[in-house]
Design an enzyme around this catalytic site. Structure first.
Site, PDB file in Angstrom:
ATOM      1  N   ASP A  90     -23.160  -1.267  24.309  1.00 52.89           N
ATOM      2  CA  ASP A  90     -22.084  -0.673  25.119  1.00 52.89           C
ATOM      3  C   ASP A  90     -22.177   0.844  25.025  1.00 52.89           C
ATOM      4  O   ASP A  90     -22.973   1.389  24.250  1.00 52.89           O
ATOM      5  CB  ASP A  90     -20.702  -1.178  24.644  1.00 52.89           C
ATOM      6  N   ASP A 130       0.861  -1.185   0.000  1.00 57.47           N
ATOM      7  CA  ASP A 130       0.000   0.000   0.000  1.00 57.47           C
ATOM      8  C   ASP A 130       0.898   1.236   0.000  1.00 57.47           C
ATOM      9  O   ASP A 130       1.798   1.352   0.822  1.00 57.47           O
ATOM     10  CB  ASP A 130      -0.901   0.013   1.237  1.00 57.47           C
ATOM     11  N   ARG A 137     -17.639 -10.188  32.363  1.00 55.17           N
ATOM     12  CA  ARG A 137     -16.809  -9.268  33.157  1.00 55.17           C
ATOM     13  C   ARG A 137     -17.520  -7.937  33.383  1.00 55.17           C
ATOM     14  O   ARG A 137     -16.922  -6.871  33.286  1.00 55.17           O
ATOM     15  CB  ARG A 137     -15.466  -9.037  32.455  1.00 55.17           C
ATOM     16  N   GLY A 172     -25.519   2.730  24.215  1.00 52.58           N
ATOM     17  CA  GLY A 172     -26.421   3.110  25.299  1.00 52.58           C
ATOM     18  C   GLY A 172     -25.789   2.844  26.651  1.00 52.58           C
ATOM     19  O   GLY A 172     -24.682   2.304  26.743  1.00 52.58           O
ATOM     20  N   ASP A 173     -26.528   3.230  27.688  1.00 56.93           N
ATOM     21  CA  ASP A 173     -26.064   3.066  29.060  1.00 56.93           C
ATOM     22  C   ASP A 173     -26.956   2.022  29.722  1.00 56.93           C
ATOM     23  O   ASP A 173     -28.166   2.224  29.840  1.00 56.93           O
ATOM     24  CB  ASP A 173     -26.176   4.432  29.764  1.00 56.93           C
ATOM     25  N   PHE A 174     -26.368   0.899  30.140  1.00 56.02           N
ATOM     26  CA  PHE A 174     -27.244  -0.176  30.637  1.00 56.02           C
ATOM     27  C   PHE A 174     -27.866   0.130  32.004  1.00 56.02           C
ATOM     28  O   PHE A 174     -28.759  -0.593  32.439  1.00 56.02           O
ATOM     29  CB  PHE A 174     -26.592  -1.561  30.581  1.00 56.02           C
TER      30      PHE A 174
HETATM   31  C1  LIG Z   1     -14.598  -5.044  31.919  1.00 59.08           C
HETATM   32  S1  LIG Z   1     -15.237  -4.564  30.372  1.00 59.08           S
HETATM   33  C2  LIG Z   1     -15.820  -6.101  29.749  1.00 59.08           C
HETATM   34  C3  LIG Z   1     -15.943  -6.120  28.254  1.00 59.08           C
HETATM   35  C4  LIG Z   1     -16.473  -7.401  27.644  1.00 59.08           C
HETATM   36  N1  LIG Z   1     -17.755  -7.789  28.161  1.00 59.08           N
HETATM   37  C5  LIG Z   1     -15.467  -8.524  27.828  1.00 59.08           C
HETATM   38  O1  LIG Z   1     -15.619  -9.382  28.669  1.00 59.08           O
HETATM   39  O2  LIG Z   1     -14.485  -8.498  27.076  1.00 59.08           O
HETATM   40  C6  LIG Z   1     -16.720  -3.713  30.822  1.00 59.08           C
HETATM   41  C7  LIG Z   1     -17.502  -3.194  29.634  1.00 59.08           C
HETATM   42  O3  LIG Z   1     -18.725  -2.619  30.118  1.00 59.08           O
HETATM   43  C8  LIG Z   1     -18.971  -1.423  29.426  1.00 59.08           C
HETATM   44  N2  LIG Z   1     -19.797  -0.529  30.242  1.00 59.08           N
HETATM   45  C9  LIG Z   1     -19.462   0.039  31.406  1.00 59.08           C
HETATM   46  N3  LIG Z   1     -20.467   0.790  31.880  1.00 59.08           N
HETATM   47  C10 LIG Z   1     -21.480   0.667  30.984  1.00 59.08           C
HETATM   48  C11 LIG Z   1     -22.796   1.200  30.921  1.00 59.08           C
HETATM   49  N4  LIG Z   1     -23.248   1.999  31.888  1.00 59.08           N
HETATM   50  N5  LIG Z   1     -23.559   0.871  29.867  1.00 59.08           N
HETATM   51  C12 LIG Z   1     -23.082   0.064  28.871  1.00 59.08           C
HETATM   52  N6  LIG Z   1     -21.851  -0.479  28.893  1.00 59.08           N
HETATM   53  C13 LIG Z   1     -21.058  -0.176  29.929  1.00 59.08           C
HETATM   54  C14 LIG Z   1     -17.587  -0.868  29.199  1.00 59.08           C
HETATM   55  O4  LIG Z   1     -17.561   0.098  28.185  1.00 59.08           O
HETATM   56  C15 LIG Z   1     -16.799  -2.112  28.853  1.00 59.08           C
HETATM   57  O5  LIG Z   1     -16.844  -2.398  27.499  1.00 59.08           O
END
Ligand SMILES: C[S@@+](CC[C@H](N)C(=O)[O-])C[C@H]1O[C@@H](n2cnc3c(N)ncnc32)[C@H](O)[C@@H]1O
Length: 593
Positions: free
Chosen positions: A460, A88, A502, A485-487
């Site tokens: 996420d 490239d 996790r 979004g925010d869970f």
């Molecule tokens: C420890 S990481 C685990 C990532 C993935 N589940 C894994 O095991 O590889 C925690 C994840 O939760 C997401 N997260 C944290 N707070 C969040 C929220 N309020 N709403 C959505 N996602 C959230 C983070 O951005 C991150 O990607």
């Protein structure tokens, strides 16, 4: 042949050029190379902002082009190439990367920017060596070449006449030095053919290194990346490495006895930070990546490439050899199988991202472990000078490169452990899944691979979803989608299986209940929650230390199987089952009653 000792090594091999550029074709044909042309289908859409330098971007694009062809050919063309070459070329000026112009106005913008100035032309080249045994192993060698080019001052008339000739349109930077565009150029510093599109001289030197010089280049010993994961074989090998390493470590310390009796184990623990720092430093300075691309360098060559002192490099390489991470033969170094599998950044099971995270984040946090233990809280404020009111936004996501490092770390572990989690239970009755906090989608892709009828929504934070594209595998169907979004606050996507990998370990019980209530409300009887966490029950050293890790790093904690069952039962989930995967994460399934 003296003139062509390397090209002749390739005769009788199936060599493939993964490029349709007529200029590259001509350069390689003129050099006497016989090859097939299979243009790559890789779409050149890598996000340039994610690369530290333009040359890294060019090399990555070349790599992706070559790998796409190497992986496609056995299936679509029913033959496996011996070598695939990808390249490239880009032009950089004023910190901007110029590729091919999309129209005449774009060509005008590029050429007027180059007028009267010196610019750089980079060609990234990737050579993929395919070894076909029971399965196909790929070995990747890449490099780049830079040439400086100075343009004369170009008048408007000259510019438009050149643009109207049609020549700029399929060329990086909007000019072709080998034809009319040559008239625009005052001087060239470096390899002229590199500007045309292929650095022939550097390419031949690399082939020479691969076929003639490398003391490790026999087929048997060539470092290769296993694309298939045979866990038991892998474990056997790794225990072997560990055993022989421990033996060496202990024997080396027999003199300790002369100082009075010290338990060998205690001595290993006390000196453990030196071991870790050797690994972190070699990884950070790119030693494993370098030796994967160029196996068989000596210490002086490694020092030059990683821009370090020869004395220091010799020490670091020696330490890596003693740890079983590198092999040395006649003072030349190469990665061991262990390093090939886990330590260089592009291996399918690379832990490079996680190593960087441990070095840059966990290590500073752990240096305040005493405070974490005394206070029972995470140590972000002490380690990084900023209080983590919001665990993710304040720590990892307020800086683009820290965010990417964190995502890389999550991705590396998820890739290594994803298959074990995805296949721990019979999930065939679940057709729609939602991976809450699914980050890069690594586990979601493993789930769709293992369950052909399942589609997965990765949910996420927006900061993560906007970068997730960078991690998409090259071959995938449309069964994985991403929603931002925010869970804790937003409505959750509908699904009959919710995955929490996790996630719960990041939060205290109060917050876990908020999330589990939302999941419980979204579920009808028969729906399920799949947790992937390190369960404390086994009390392996790994899980116990993960407990400390969560203490220093998060608001949460690692929990036992019964603690998870308890939390879930409050939201109507029962019939719990656990599988100890023998991998980083255990799997836990609970069904909505
Ligand atoms: C420890 S990481 C685990 C990532 C993935 N589940 C894994 O095991 O590889 C925690 C994840 O939760 C997401 N997260 C944290 N707070 C969040 C929220 N309020 N709403 C959505 N996602 C959230 C983070 O951005 C991150 O990607």
């Amino acid at each position: 042949m003296v003139l062509n000792p390397v090209i002749s090594k390739l005769s009788g091999k199936l060599v493939v050029l993964a490029s349709a550029s007529p200029r590259r074709l001509e350069i390689l044909r003129n050099a006497g190379l016989r090859f097939e042309v299979v243009p790559s289908w890789f779409k050149e859409t890598l996000d340039k902002r994610l690369f530290k330098s333009p040359q890294e971007y060019a090399v990555e694009t070349a790599k992706q082009k070559a790998l796409e062809v190497a992986r496609r050919m056995p299936f679509k063309h029913l033959k496996t190439p011996d070598i695939v070459i990808g390249a490239d070329t880009i032009v950089t000026v004023d910190g901007l990367i110029l590729e091919k112009p999309v129209d005449k106005d774009d060509a005008y913008r590029m050429l007027s920017r180059l007028s009267g100035k010196e610019h750089s032309v980079f060609t990234g080249v990737a050579i993929v060596l395919c070894h076909e045994k029971e399965k196909i192993d790929y070995q990747l060698i890449d490099f780049y070449e830079e040439t400086k080019v100075k343009f004369a001052d170009l008048s408007e008339d000259m510019l438009w006449e050149y643009i109207n000739s049609g020549e700029p349109m399929d060329k990086a930077g909007g000019y072709g030095i080998q034809a009319l565009g040559g008239m625009l150029v005052e001087f060239v510093h470096g390899d002229f053919l590199n500007v045309v599109g292929f650095p022939l001289n550097h390419f031949c030197k690399q082939l020479d290194l691969i076929y003639n010089r490398c003391p490790f280049s026999s087929d048997e010993e060539s470092a290769s990346v296993e694309l298939h994961h045979n866990t038991s074989e892998m474990l056997k090998q790794e225990f072997g490495v560990l055993r022989s390493w421990l033996k060496k470590y202990f024997r080396g310390y027999s003199t300790v006895k002369t100082l009075g009796y010290i338990s060998h184990f205690v001595f290993v623990f006390i000196t453990f930070p030196t071991l870790l720092q050797a690994l972190f430093t070699a990884s950070k300075m790119g030693v494993f990546d370098l030796l994967q691309r160029k196996p068989g360098l000596d210490a002086a060559q490694v020092a030059q490439e990683i821009k370090a002192a020869v004395k220091g490099t010799e020490g670091l390489l020696g330490a890596c050899v003693s740890l079983g991470l590198l092999q040395s033969k006649e003072k030349f170094y190469k990665n061991t199988d262990l390093a090939t599998r886990y330590l260089w950044s592009d291996s399918p099971f690379s832990l490079h991202g996680y190593i960087q995270h441990c070095n840059e984040t966990l290590w500073p946090l752990f240096s305040h472990l005493e405070s974490a233990v005394r206070e029972g809280t995470n140590q972000h404020e002490r380690a990084f000078g900023k209080k983590a009111n919001d665990l993710f936004q304040d720590t990892y996501y307020n800086n683009q490169s820290v965010k990417l490092r964190f995502m890389n770390a999550m991705h590396s572990i998820a890739k290594v452990t994803g298959k074990a989690v995805a296949t721990a239970f019979d999930l065939s009755s679940y057709k729609t899944a939602c991976d809450l906090g699914g980050c890069t989608g690594a586990i979601a892709y493993e789930l769709t691979k293992a369950h052909p009828e399942m589609s997965v929504t990765v949910f996420d934070l927006p900061e993560v979803v906007e970068m997730s594209e960078h991690f998409h595998p090259s071959h995938t169907d449309n069964r994985v989608s991403f929603v931002a979004g925010d869970f804790f606050k937003d409505e959750l996507p509908k699904a009959d299986l919710y995955i929490l990998a996790r996630i719960l370990h990041d939060w205290p019980d109060e917050k876990v209940h908020i999330l589990l209530k939302k999941i419980g409300d979204a579920c009808t009887p028969g729906c399920a929650v799949l947790l992937a966490e390190t369960m404390l029950d086994g009390q392996t050293a790994y899980s116990a230390l993960q407990g400390l890790n969560m203490l220093a790093q998060t608001e949460g904690m690692e929990r036992t199987e019964s603690q998870y069952a308890d939390l879930l039962s409050k939201h109507g989930f029962g019939d719990t089952r656990v599988v100890r995967t023998m991998n980083f994460l255990d799997a836990f399934l609970a069904v909505k009653m």
